[in-house]
Design a protein around this motif. Structure first.
Motif, PDB file in Angstrom:
ATOM      1  N   GLU A 168      -9.378  93.348  51.008  1.00 20.41           N
ATOM      2  CA  GLU A 168      -8.370  94.060  51.284  1.00 20.41           C
ATOM      3  C   GLU A 168      -9.003  95.249  52.291  1.00 20.41           C
ATOM      4  OE1 GLU A 168      -6.445  96.273  48.804  1.00 20.41           O
ATOM      5  OE2 GLU A 168      -5.218  94.762  48.383  1.00 20.41           O
ATOM      6  N   GLY A 169     -10.325  94.552  53.200  1.00 20.39           N
ATOM      7  CA  GLY A 169     -10.375  95.097  54.896  1.00 20.39           C
ATOM      8  C   GLY A 169     -12.000  96.438  53.724  1.00 20.39           C
ATOM      9  N   VAL A 170     -12.175  96.371  52.515  1.00 16.10           N
ATOM     10  CA  VAL A 170     -13.201  96.924  52.626  1.00 16.10           C
ATOM     11  C   VAL A 170     -14.157  96.729  52.185  1.00 16.10           C
ATOM     12  CG1 VAL A 170     -13.864  99.803  50.746  1.00 16.10           C
ATOM     13  CG2 VAL A 170     -11.438  99.138  52.161  1.00 16.10           C
ATOM     14  N   VAL A 171     -15.247  96.519  52.570  1.00 16.31           N
ATOM     15  CA  VAL A 171     -17.057  95.762  51.639  1.00 16.31           C
ATOM     16  C   VAL A 171     -17.251  97.050  50.551  1.00 16.31           C
ATOM     17  CG1 VAL A 171     -18.829  95.010  52.094  1.00 16.31           C
ATOM     18  CG2 VAL A 171     -16.894  94.565  53.648  1.00 16.31           C
ATOM     19  N   GLN A 172     -17.819  96.318  49.593  1.00 17.40           N
ATOM     20  CA  GLN A 172     -17.876  96.989  48.769  1.00 17.40           C
ATOM     21  C   GLN A 172     -19.462  96.325  47.905  1.00 17.40           C
ATOM     22  OE1 GLN A 172     -15.585  98.603  45.134  1.00 17.40           O
ATOM     23  NE2 GLN A 172     -13.725  97.765  46.770  1.00 17.40           N
ATOM     24  N   SER A 173     -20.255  97.139  47.542  1.00 17.59           N
ATOM     25  CA  SER A 173     -21.856  96.575  46.528  1.00 17.59           C
ATOM     26  C   SER A 173     -21.633  96.685  45.672  1.00 17.59           C
ATOM     27  CB  SER A 173     -22.752  97.500  47.659  1.00 17.59           C
ATOM     28  OG  SER A 173     -23.011  97.713  48.779  1.00 17.59           O
TER      29      SER A 173
ATOM     30  N   ALA B 277     -20.922  88.695  70.033  1.00 18.33           N
ATOM     31  CA  ALA B 277     -20.702  90.164  69.647  1.00 18.33           C
ATOM     32  C   ALA B 277     -19.408  89.919  69.092  1.00 18.33           C
ATOM     33  CB  ALA B 277     -21.428  91.483  70.145  1.00 18.33           C
ATOM     34  N   THR B 278     -18.489  89.855  69.677  1.00 15.34           N
ATOM     35  CA  THR B 278     -17.203  89.440  69.392  1.00 15.34           C
ATOM     36  C   THR B 278     -16.370  88.958  68.206  1.00 15.34           C
ATOM     37  OG1 THR B 278     -16.401  88.125  70.983  1.00 15.34           O
ATOM     38  CG2 THR B 278     -16.136  90.083  72.010  1.00 15.34           C
ATOM     39  N   ALA B 279     -17.143  88.272  67.867  1.00 15.81           N
ATOM     40  CA  ALA B 279     -17.491  87.418  66.883  1.00 15.81           C
ATOM     41  C   ALA B 279     -18.280  87.230  66.057  1.00 15.81           C
ATOM     42  CB  ALA B 279     -17.742  85.087  67.126  1.00 15.81           C
ATOM     43  N   GLY B 280     -18.817  88.315  65.882  1.00 15.14           N
ATOM     44  CA  GLY B 280     -19.570  89.569  64.673  1.00 15.14           C
ATOM     45  C   GLY B 280     -21.371  88.178  64.871  1.00 15.14           C
ATOM     46  N   LEU B 281     -21.338  88.405  66.010  1.00 15.80           N
ATOM     47  CA  LEU B 281     -22.959  86.324  66.107  1.00 15.80           C
ATOM     48  C   LEU B 281     -23.802  87.014  66.468  1.00 15.80           C
ATOM     49  CD1 LEU B 281     -20.974  83.428  65.755  1.00 15.80           C
ATOM     50  CD2 LEU B 281     -21.766  84.532  63.527  1.00 15.80           C
ATOM     51  N   ASP B 282     -23.433  88.274  67.093  1.00 13.69           N
ATOM     52  CA  ASP B 282     -25.439  89.041  67.529  1.00 13.69           C
ATOM     53  C   ASP B 282     -25.956  88.630  67.700  1.00 13.69           C
ATOM     54  OD1 ASP B 282     -22.960  91.645  66.907  1.00 13.69           O
ATOM     55  OD2 ASP B 282     -24.327  92.551  67.702  1.00 13.69           O
ATOM     56  N   ARG B 283     -26.161  89.700  65.864  1.00  9.01           N
ATOM     57  CA  ARG B 283     -27.376  89.633  65.225  1.00  9.01           C
ATOM     58  C   ARG B 283     -28.250  88.007  64.676  1.00  9.01           C
ATOM     59  NH1 ARG B 283     -28.172  93.595  60.289  1.00  9.01           N
ATOM     60  NH2 ARG B 283     -26.389  92.092  59.749  1.00  9.01           N
ATOM     61  N   LEU B 284     -27.043  87.026  64.718  1.00  9.43           N
ATOM     62  CA  LEU B 284     -27.604  85.961  64.001  1.00  9.43           C
ATOM     63  C   LEU B 284     -28.580  85.070  65.205  1.00  9.43           C
ATOM     64  CD1 LEU B 284     -27.221  84.049  61.657  1.00  9.43           C
ATOM     65  CD2 LEU B 284     -25.165  82.698  63.431  1.00  9.43           C
TER      66      LEU B 284
ATOM     67  N   ARG C  76     -34.617  91.464  53.999  1.00 10.25           N
ATOM     68  CA  ARG C  76     -33.295  91.511  53.477  1.00 10.25           C
ATOM     69  C   ARG C  76     -32.392  90.239  55.232  1.00 10.25           C
ATOM     70  NH1 ARG C  76     -28.382  95.712  52.287  1.00 10.25           N
ATOM     71  NH2 ARG C  76     -26.796  94.441  53.158  1.00 10.25           N
ATOM     72  N   TYR C  77     -31.684  88.999  54.882  1.00 10.47           N
ATOM     73  CA  TYR C  77     -30.768  88.499  55.821  1.00 10.47           C
ATOM     74  C   TYR C  77     -29.691  88.934  55.116  1.00 10.47           C
ATOM     75  CZ  TYR C  77     -34.298  85.863  57.543  1.00 10.47           C
ATOM     76  OH  TYR C  77     -35.510  85.944  59.218  1.00 10.47           O
ATOM     77  N   ASP C  78     -28.261  89.013  56.134  1.00 10.66           N
ATOM     78  CA  ASP C  78     -27.233  88.872  55.230  1.00 10.66           C
ATOM     79  C   ASP C  78     -26.432  87.478  55.710  1.00 10.66           C
ATOM     80  OD1 ASP C  78     -26.451  92.062  54.668  1.00 10.66           O
ATOM     81  OD2 ASP C  78     -27.547  91.946  56.082  1.00 10.66           O
ATOM     82  N   VAL C  79     -25.606  87.351  55.024  1.00 13.40           N
ATOM     83  CA  VAL C  79     -24.080  86.007  55.089  1.00 13.40           C
ATOM     84  C   VAL C  79     -23.255  86.294  55.047  1.00 13.40           C
ATOM     85  CG1 VAL C  79     -25.345  85.437  52.742  1.00 13.40           C
ATOM     86  CG2 VAL C  79     -24.388  83.498  55.194  1.00 13.40           C
ATOM     87  N   VAL C  80     -22.637  85.916  55.005  1.00  9.57           N
ATOM     88  CA  VAL C  80     -21.179  85.739  54.239  1.00  9.57           C
ATOM     89  C   VAL C  80     -20.171  84.606  53.730  1.00  9.57           C
ATOM     90  CG1 VAL C  80     -18.748  85.964  55.475  1.00  9.57           C
ATOM     91  CG2 VAL C  80     -20.567  87.091  56.882  1.00  9.57           C
ATOM     92  N   GLY C  81     -19.938  85.077  52.839  1.00  9.75           N
ATOM     93  CA  GLY C  81     -19.909  83.940  52.201  1.00  9.75           C
ATOM     94  C   GLY C  81     -18.337  83.529  51.691  1.00  9.75           C
ATOM     95  N   PHE C  82     -17.989  82.457  52.279  1.00  8.37           N
ATOM     96  CA  PHE C  82     -16.510  81.771  52.244  1.00  8.37           C
ATOM     97  C   PHE C  82     -16.481  80.609  52.047  1.00  8.37           C
ATOM     98  CE2 PHE C  82     -18.558  81.263  57.147  1.00  8.37           C
ATOM     99  CZ  PHE C  82     -17.902  80.586  57.433  1.00  8.37           C
TER     100      PHE C  82
ATOM    101  N   VAL D 155     -14.484  89.366  58.405  1.00 11.00           N
ATOM    102  CA  VAL D 155     -15.590  89.490  57.776  1.00 11.00           C
ATOM    103  C   VAL D 155     -16.853  89.811  58.576  1.00 11.00           C
ATOM    104  CG1 VAL D 155     -17.324  89.425  55.327  1.00 11.00           C
ATOM    105  CG2 VAL D 155     -14.488  89.677  55.874  1.00 11.00           C
ATOM    106  N   LEU D 156     -16.973  88.720  59.314  1.00 10.14           N
ATOM    107  CA  LEU D 156     -17.916  88.435  60.099  1.00 10.14           C
ATOM    108  C   LEU D 156     -18.515  89.399  60.878  1.00 10.14           C
ATOM    109  CD1 LEU D 156     -17.968  84.831  61.255  1.00 10.14           C
ATOM    110  CD2 LEU D 156     -19.042  85.602  60.178  1.00 10.14           C
ATOM    111  N   ARG D 157     -17.096  90.392  61.512  1.00 10.71           N
ATOM    112  CA  ARG D 157     -17.604  91.008  63.140  1.00 10.71           C
ATOM    113  C   ARG D 157     -17.918  92.339  61.860  1.00 10.71           C
ATOM    114  NH1 ARG D 157     -13.089  88.185  65.302  1.00 10.71           N
ATOM    115  NH2 ARG D 157     -11.420  89.017  64.197  1.00 10.71           N
ATOM    116  N   SER D 158     -17.671  92.686  60.878  1.00  9.73           N
ATOM    117  CA  SER D 158     -18.163  93.211  60.109  1.00  9.73           C
ATOM    118  C   SER D 158     -19.335  94.024  59.651  1.00  9.73           C
ATOM    119  CB  SER D 158     -17.129  93.607  58.846  1.00  9.73           C
ATOM    120  OG  SER D 158     -17.291  94.335  58.327  1.00  9.73           O
ATOM    121  N   VAL D 159     -20.337  92.716  58.885  1.00 13.86           N
ATOM    122  CA  VAL D 159     -20.951  92.036  58.309  1.00 13.86           C
ATOM    123  C   VAL D 159     -21.932  91.931  59.610  1.00 13.86           C
ATOM    124  CG1 VAL D 159     -22.754  90.958  56.575  1.00 13.86           C
ATOM    125  CG2 VAL D 159     -20.296  91.697  56.276  1.00 13.86           C
ATOM    126  N   ARG D 160     -21.822  91.082  60.852  1.00 16.09           N
ATOM    127  CA  ARG D 160     -22.654  90.475  61.944  1.00 16.09           C
ATOM    128  C   ARG D 160     -23.793  90.032  60.806  1.00 16.09           C
ATOM    129  NH1 ARG D 160     -24.852  95.300  64.468  1.00 16.09           N
ATOM    130  NH2 ARG D 160     -25.338  94.128  66.127  1.00 16.09           N
TER     131      ARG D 160
END
Length: 609
Positions: free
Chosen positions: A34-39, A348-355, A229-235, A269-274
């Motif tokens: 619901e739009g909130v990222v938790q660890s 960056a508008t798609a959250g892919l600027d760090r990739l 550390r690398y970040d990836v979005v799992g969908f 989530v892509l835009r949130s996590v980048r």
């Protein structure tokens, strides 16, 4: 991780136990709800696996048992996989889109003793077929309670089972470690069922050892992933081998942190996590590229002219990279400015600027799609892997901005080898290879011969050493989303109808499947429209028993019978699929309409106005 000399020493749950001891408070994974990222920390991860594992053991799941998991990409899928493996069991992923008939087929074939379903949707499907799955003893609901089930199947919620496990953990704090220590690297860990066929399923068996060598090859795509550390979005669905490898098992040996989310929410989530890492089927790169191109068309005049100028520079830099020529100093300066002021803000508008480096596999990548991302500064590379390899024995390892159309070279470990057979088939020998098809020695022996896996893919080697895929030996379809589908069982079902003489399913490198139909000469209908409506009903009949990815979205009636002289049939009447597709290309295109790849190709080629 030493990529060239890596040798596994612990099972996958053993790696979890070790990691939770070394880094208990480090973030192991994240999830968006619901739009909130938790660890979730490594300690919490291990504790949840412990409670579930001991709960499964308390309810009769034993070493060697198979347990099916049908869920979207979420932490509970991961906990379930590691818990099943902790008690010595074998996890089986089930696609959330699978029909009840396909679930039944998989559970019966694997003799699964337990089933974990996410919501009432999945649980209702398994309840409908539970009486016909003789090995099934336990059904768990993650979010919802299971409906009534026939004896002797036990129905429980996830929370209730974990509560049982927590009580056992309190009575014997060392029980999980005892269970994990009894495991072997060569125990079966996962059965990945080959997707798309409604015939006899094939369960591809991977062990704890082969999966860790597959992780070794994935780590070769990001050589510093063990230390940085690398970040990836799992969908993507974790029943598929590549998402399971990357999103479930790779974090155990690396510093990859996955943020799980539902596929409907992945763009937000892509835009949130980048993310800084990605391995997707071509369709996702194509879809996002199409959306970004459309966004540029609404920009103000001045910004649009700046984009056109940046594209002019980007094309020339890409062409020089592909021909292994270094761009001139003024060109490099101009491109750096274009990247900083135009392309990175657009991405960056798609959250892919760090990739910086991304990969694609599982289907043919349209060259124009790969080209546009490279022009935009994303080092997008193709690689090659199959369910039977889990990882990527062939990829562009350390080869930045490769020319579109090639899948790279063999992984740089002497134990990984490839060769090309006399007929052009790619053969692989490597420690990541599967150990066989589940209880199917004949199929296993057909593809594993003398230590070499016969892939069924035809390739050629370029003078510079890179490998190009040129076709397949068998009639299979790989959709743009990466699904491998055997069209013949679908065609057989259609031809069961007295109205249909011939059916040719198409959809290779397309978003969905369609079919060409040759009506029976004896079809009795008052008009051509009536024939079409009857055929539509037959397509709907077959679709009802197919998974969503296998369903036929449209059909066309062939304007004439297939002809031997035109090369559409062999002399003994068999269909020549490639010739049929070529003969009726216009009819096929009519079923697909506007094509993102064509639009992207035009964009790559177009000149500034």
């Amino acid at each position: 991780m030493d990529l060239t000399n890596f040798e596994p020493t612990r099972t996958l749950p053993g790696l979890l136990v070790d990691r939770s001891g070394r880094e208990p408070d480090t973030v192991a994974m994240r999830y968006s709800r619901e739009g909130v990222v938790q660890s979730i920390t490594w300690r919490s991860y291990a504790n949840r696996v412990r409670d579930l594992a001991l709960g499964l053991a308390a309810h009769g799941v034993r070493r060697g048992d198979r347990v099916a998991v049908m869920s979207s990409a979420r932490p509970e899928w991961v906990f379930a996989a590691l818990a099943v493996q902790s008690v010595g069991g074998v996890v089986i992923g089930v696609y959330p889109t699978n029909s009840a008939a396909e679930i039944e087929q998989l559970l019966v074939h694997s003799e699964a003793v337990a089933f974990l379903g996410e919501t009432a949707t999945e649980l209702t499907k398994v309840a409908a077929i539970a009486a016909r799955t003789p090995s099934l003893r336990l059904v768990l609901g993650i979010d919802d309670a299971p409906p009534a089930l026939p004896e002797p199947v036990t129905a429980m919620t996830w929370d209730a089972l974990c509560d049982d496990g927590a009580r056992h953990a309190g009575e014997n704090p060392d029980r999980l470690s005892e269970l994990v220590a009894a495991g072997s690297l060569d125990d079966a860990a996962v059965l990945f069922y080959t997707s798309g066929s409604t015939g006899a399923p094939k369960g591809v068996t991977h062990t704890h050892r082969t999966l860790q060598h597959a992780i070794q090859s994935f780590a070769g795509l990001y050589p510093d992933i063990a230390d940085r550390r690398y970040d990836v979005v799992g969908f993507l669905p974790l029943a598929h081998v590549a998402p399971a490898l990357v999103l479930v098992f790779t974090p155990l040996l690396t510093k990859l942190v996955v943020t799980y989310c539902r596929i409907e929410a992945y763009e937000d989530v892509l835009r949130s996590v980048r993310p800084t890492s990605a391995l997707w089927p071509p369709r996702f790169y194509e879809k996002l590229a199409g959306e970004l191109i459309a966004r540029t068309k609404s920009w103000p005049w001045f910004r649009r002219r700046a984009y056109d100028a940046a594209m002019w520079v980007g094309r020339r830099v890409a062409e020089r990279r592909w021909s292994h020529r270094r761009p001139s100093v003024p060109m490099r300066i101009a491109y750096a400015a274009a990247l900083r002021t135009v392309f990175l803000p657009l991405r960056a508008t798609a959250g892919l600027d760090r990739l910086r480096v991304a990969y694609t596999a599982s289907a043919a990548m349209p060259e124009s799609v790969l080209a546009i991302w490279q022009i935009w500064g994303l080092d997008l590379r193709e690689n090659y892997g199959l369910t039977e390899t889990a990882g990527c024995p062939v990829a562009h390892f350390g080869q930045p901005f490769p020319r579109p159309g090639f899948i790279g070279r063999v992984f740089p470990d002497p134990r990984f080898q490839v060769k090309v057979a006399d007929d052009g088939e790619l053969l692989i020998s490597a420690p990541l290879l599967f150990t066989g098809y589940w209880r199917n020695p004949a199929e296993t022996e057909a593809v594993l011969r003398d230590g070499w896996f016969h892939t069924g893919d035809l390739v050629e080697r370029a003078p510079h050493g890179d490998i190009r895929l040129i076709g397949r030996k068998k009639d299979v379809i790989i959709t743009l989303g990466g699904k491998t589908i055997n069209p013949q069982p679908i065609e057989t079902r259609l031809k069961e109808s007295s109205l249909i003489d011939e059916a040719i399913v198409v959809g290779d490198a397309r978003k969905y499947l369609t079919v060409l139909l040759e009506p029976s000469a004896s079809t009795d209908a008052p008009s051509p429209d009536a024939v079409v409506e009857r055929l539509r009903a037959e397509v709907a009949r077959v679709n009802a028993d197919l998974a969503r990815v296998e369903q036929l979205k449209d059909f066309r009636v062939l304007p004439r019978p297939l002809d031997v002289e035109r090369g559409e049939r062999t002399a003994n009447g068999k269909i020549k699929r490639t010739a049929v597709v070529n003969s009726f290309a216009a009819l096929i295109e009519d079923m697909y309409g506007a094509n993102d790849d064509a639009a992207i190709a035009d964009h790559v080629r177009s000149k500034p106005s």
